[in-house]
Design a protein around this motif. Sequence first.
Motif, mmCIF file in Angstrom:
data_model
loop_
_atom_site.group_PDB
_atom_site.id
_atom_site.type_symbol
_atom_site.label_atom_id
_atom_site.label_comp_id
_atom_site.label_asym_id
_atom_site.label_seq_id
_atom_site.Cartn_x
_atom_site.Cartn_y
_atom_site.Cartn_z
ATOM 1 N N THR A 120 59.529 -8.649 36.231
ATOM 2 C CA THR A 120 59.014 -9.261 37.461
ATOM 3 C C THR A 120 57.960 -8.396 38.149
ATOM 4 O OG1 THR A 120 60.790 -8.270 38.771
ATOM 5 C CG2 THR A 120 61.168 -10.489 37.905
ATOM 6 N N ASN A 145 53.716 -15.309 34.568
ATOM 7 C CA ASN A 145 55.091 -15.142 35.052
ATOM 8 C C ASN A 145 55.619 -16.316 35.878
ATOM 9 O OD1 ASN A 145 57.034 -13.271 34.539
ATOM 10 N ND2 ASN A 145 56.458 -11.875 36.175
ATOM 11 N N SER A 161 52.789 -14.159 29.778
ATOM 12 C CA SER A 161 53.819 -13.366 30.439
ATOM 13 C C SER A 161 53.335 -12.870 31.799
ATOM 14 C CB SER A 161 54.212 -12.189 29.549
ATOM 15 O OG SER A 161 55.141 -11.369 30.199
ATOM 16 N N ASN A 178 56.531 -18.225 30.950
ATOM 17 C CA ASN A 178 57.441 -17.269 30.321
ATOM 18 C C ASN A 178 58.114 -17.871 29.091
ATOM 19 O OD1 ASN A 178 57.420 -16.615 33.424
ATOM 20 N ND2 ASN A 178 57.787 -14.706 32.346
#
Length: 171
Positions: free
Chosen positions: A79, A139, A136, A17
């Motif tokens: 998330t 995560n 991303s 991230n």
Amino acid sequence: YDVLDREILGLAADNTNVKAQELSFGSARMAADAFAASLATLAQAASGKEAPQVDIACLTARVSVREIQALQAPHIAETEDAKMTAIERDMKEREANAERALQDLAKLVGDAPSLAQAQAEFARFKVIHQQIIELSRRNTNVRSVAMSLGQKRTMIAACGETLQALIEAIA
């Protein structure tokens, strides 16, 4: 507990991230700025009856890329996969808008060097943007924090109870 702790540390070390954020605020921003500058040059050079159409297409392309940039941060922080997918869908719509605007510009101005530069910068932006999405999606920072605040705390409490029972049994 040790297995969970190693998993959390591994995720945190991947730092995907943070890497995505650095790309978003670094390389992607620079490519978007260069894209906008090329479009500004193209718009300034436009004359005649096509000038308003060139201005509109340049503005559409520029705004579309800026909207993609604005959506990157929420994607990086998200998330839930379903929400990430929805953000990606919005990003793809903006990307398609920018591509249509560039196609319109090609019809209006032909082989202008500033259009070629804008197309190259847009291609560079898209490559970097795809890297941001991939990082991303992994995560790792968000997952490690969630595990630390969720599973790890639960496990620590269970370990504490087990240790207390052991202390009482020894006593």
